[in-house]
Every structure is written in C-alpha cells, then in structure tokens.
Motif scaffolding. Structure first.
Motif, short mmCIF file in Angstrom:
data_model
loop_
_atom_site.label_atom_id
_atom_site.label_comp_id
_atom_site.label_asym_id
_atom_site.label_seq_id
_atom_site.Cartn_x
_atom_site.Cartn_y
_atom_site.Cartn_z
N LEU A 79 0.83 -1.21 0.00
CA LEU A 79 0.00 0.00 0.00
C LEU A 79 0.86 1.26 0.00
CD1 LEU A 79 -2.71 1.52 0.32
CD2 LEU A 79 -2.46 1.18 2.79
N ILE A 80 1.85 1.30 0.87
CA ILE A 80 2.72 2.48 0.97
C ILE A 80 3.54 2.66 -0.31
CG2 ILE A 80 4.72 3.44 2.18
CD1 ILE A 80 3.51 2.10 4.75
N LEU A 81 4.17 1.58 -0.76
CA LEU A 81 5.02 1.67 -1.96
C LEU A 81 4.22 2.07 -3.20
CD1 LEU A 81 7.20 -1.47 -1.26
CD2 LEU A 81 7.99 0.91 -1.22
N ALA A 82 3.08 1.41 -3.39
CA ALA A 82 2.25 1.72 -4.56
C ALA A 82 1.62 3.11 -4.43
CB ALA A 82 1.17 0.65 -4.73
N GLY A 83 1.28 3.51 -3.22
CA GLY A 83 0.74 4.86 -3.00
C GLY A 83 1.74 5.93 -3.38
N ILE A 84 2.98 5.76 -2.93
CA ILE A 84 4.02 6.73 -3.30
C ILE A 84 4.27 6.69 -4.81
CG2 ILE A 84 6.46 7.34 -3.02
CD1 ILE A 84 6.22 6.19 -0.13
N ALA A 85 4.28 5.50 -5.39
CA ALA A 85 4.46 5.37 -6.84
C ALA A 85 3.36 6.13 -7.58
CB ALA A 85 4.48 3.90 -7.25
N PHE A 86 2.13 6.01 -7.10
CA PHE A 86 1.01 6.72 -7.74
C PHE A 86 1.23 8.23 -7.67
CE2 PHE A 86 -2.92 9.09 -7.44
CZ PHE A 86 -3.50 8.77 -8.67
N VAL A 87 1.62 8.73 -6.50
CA VAL A 87 1.84 10.17 -6.34
C VAL A 87 2.95 10.65 -7.30
CG1 VAL A 87 2.68 11.95 -4.74
CG2 VAL A 87 0.98 10.28 -3.99
N LEU A 91 2.59 13.19 -10.39
CA LEU A 91 3.45 14.36 -10.55
C LEU A 91 3.95 14.48 -11.98
CD1 LEU A 91 5.18 16.73 -9.44
CD2 LEU A 91 6.92 15.02 -8.88
N THR A 92 4.32 13.36 -12.59
CA THR A 92 4.80 13.41 -13.97
C THR A 92 3.68 13.90 -14.90
OG1 THR A 92 4.30 11.12 -14.66
CG2 THR A 92 6.41 11.51 -13.55
N LEU A 93 2.46 13.50 -14.60
CA LEU A 93 1.33 13.95 -15.42
C LEU A 93 1.12 15.46 -15.26
CD1 LEU A 93 -1.04 13.40 -17.31
CD2 LEU A 93 -2.42 12.85 -15.27
N VAL A 94 1.22 15.95 -14.03
CA VAL A 94 1.07 17.39 -13.79
C VAL A 94 2.14 18.18 -14.54
CG1 VAL A 94 1.20 19.20 -12.02
CG2 VAL A 94 -0.12 17.12 -11.58
N VAL A 95 3.39 17.73 -14.46
CA VAL A 95 4.47 18.40 -15.19
C VAL A 95 4.21 18.36 -16.69
CG1 VAL A 95 6.94 18.27 -15.78
CG2 VAL A 95 6.21 18.04 -13.39
N THR A 96 3.76 17.21 -17.16
CA THR A 96 3.47 17.06 -18.59
C THR A 96 2.40 18.05 -19.04
OG1 THR A 96 4.06 14.72 -18.56
CG2 THR A 96 2.63 15.45 -20.36
N MET A 97 1.29 18.09 -18.31
CA MET A 97 0.15 18.88 -18.76
C MET A 97 0.31 20.38 -18.51
SD MET A 97 -1.42 16.58 -20.23
CE MET A 97 -2.75 17.60 -20.80
N THR A 98 1.04 20.75 -17.45
CA THR A 98 1.14 22.18 -17.13
C THR A 98 2.37 22.86 -17.72
OG1 THR A 98 2.27 21.77 -15.02
CG2 THR A 98 -0.15 21.89 -14.98
N VAL A 99 3.41 22.08 -18.04
CA VAL A 99 4.64 22.69 -18.55
C VAL A 99 5.02 22.14 -19.93
CG1 VAL A 99 7.09 23.14 -18.11
CG2 VAL A 99 5.47 23.09 -16.20
N GLU A 100 5.21 20.83 -20.01
CA GLU A 100 5.74 20.23 -21.22
C GLU A 100 4.82 20.40 -22.44
OE1 GLU A 100 8.92 18.04 -21.46
OE2 GLU A 100 9.13 19.67 -20.02
N VAL A 101 3.56 20.03 -22.30
CA VAL A 101 2.64 20.12 -23.43
C VAL A 101 2.47 21.57 -23.90
CG1 VAL A 101 0.24 19.79 -24.17
CG2 VAL A 101 1.46 17.94 -23.00
N PRO A 102 2.29 22.54 -23.00
CA PRO A 102 2.19 23.92 -23.49
C PRO A 102 3.44 24.39 -24.25
CG PRO A 102 1.30 23.79 -21.28
CD PRO A 102 1.94 22.45 -21.56
N ILE A 103 4.61 23.99 -23.78
CA ILE A 103 5.83 24.37 -24.50
C ILE A 103 5.84 23.74 -25.89
CG2 ILE A 103 8.35 24.13 -24.59
CD1 ILE A 103 8.34 24.39 -21.51
N VAL A 104 5.51 22.46 -25.97
CA VAL A 104 5.49 21.78 -27.27
C VAL A 104 4.46 22.42 -28.19
CG1 VAL A 104 4.88 19.61 -28.41
CG2 VAL A 104 6.40 19.59 -26.43
N LYS A 105 3.29 22.73 -27.66
CA LYS A 105 2.25 23.37 -28.49
C LYS A 105 2.73 24.72 -29.01
CE LYS A 105 -0.74 20.13 -28.34
NZ LYS A 105 -0.75 19.24 -29.49
N THR A 106 3.48 25.44 -28.21
CA THR A 106 4.04 26.72 -28.66
C THR A 106 5.07 26.49 -29.76
OG1 THR A 106 3.66 27.76 -26.52
CG2 THR A 106 5.34 28.76 -27.94
#
Length: 153
Positions: A79-87, A91-106
């Motif tokens: 539970l702990i290991l998988a929970g941290i893995a999920f978080v 986080l990678t999804l947040v970075v992707t959607m808020t920073v990486e994708v907008p830069i690529v779209k630009t």
C-alpha cells in the motif's frame, strides 16, 4: 494481486520508457540542433507520442490505483510503496500537462522564419522540465517493482 501489480509495472514501464527514451536520446545534443532540425523533430515526437500517452498514462495511473486499493486490505508495505508510486506518477502527469505540453504546443506554431528571439529559452525549459518527469517516473517504477517483491502472492 500478483497479476494486477505486474500489469501496473508493465504500464508504468511503458510510460517511463516514453519519458526516458527522448530524454536520453535528445538532451545530450538538443542544444546543437538548428531550428530547421528541431522544429520538425518536436512536431514528429508530439504527433507520434501524444496519442499513445493519451491512452497509456491513464491506464498506468488506474492500474496503480487498483494496486493501492487492493493493497489497502491487508498489505501495508505494498500500500505504501504503490501509493508513493502513484503520487510520483501523478506528478509526472502534472508536469506534462502544465509545462511540457504547453511548450510543445508553442514550438509547434513556429517556423524557421517566425522563430522568436527567445526560442532557445523555451527549448531549454522543455529539457529541464523533462527531467522532472524522468526522475519521478523511474522512482515510481522502482517502487512498484519493490512492491511486487514484498507483496504476498
């Protein structure tokens, strides 16, 4: 649980591979690319990877959540290991959607003739934030692998 965690590991490994591959293949030399090389490369990577990741990332997140839910019923280490893995994966999804994708779209809107004066700053920011996907993604994969080992069959 064992098949569920294996499925999650495979899906997360595919996501991490998509992060790791371009990072390892491009970051050592991307600063040397002329715009005439960089612009089509960014467009092609985006066209090839966006549809795959649109399906793969939600599946990886959902499978990891499933591991967390099942582990909540008597498997505290998993539970702990998988929970941290999920978080970390989230986080990678947040970075992707808020920073990486907008830069690529630009970048995708640029041509060699319309390149802004600060194009290298955009490129360098993209590379820097890409590392914020690789590291937590690899860590999430490692945690799921450890969870598979400590999880009772």
């Amino acid at each position: 649980m064992s098949i569920l965690i294996v499925v999650s590991i495979v899906l997360v490994a595919l996501v991490v591979g998509v992060y790791w591959g371009p990072w390892i293949a491009l970051t050592r030399t991307i600063a040397t690319f002329e715009p005439a090389v960089l612009l089509p490369l960014v467009r092609r990577l985006s066209a090839n990877l966006a549809p795959v990741m649109t399906l793969l990332m939600p599946l990886a997140l959902l499978s990891t959540i499933a591991v967390v839910v099942v582990a909540a019923f008597g498997q505290p280490a998993t539970l702990i290991l998988a929970g941290i893995a999920f978080v970390l994966l989230a986080l990678t999804l947040v970075v992707t959607m808020t920073v990486e994708v907008p830069i690529v779209k630009t970048i995708e809107t640029w041509t060699v003739d319309t390149l802004p004066a600060d194009w290298q700053e955009h490129r360098d920011r993209w590379v820097s934030f890409h590392l914020l996907r690789v590291v937590p993604g690899v860590a999430a994969l490692a945690l799921l692998a450890v969870a598979a080992v400590v999880s009772p069959a």
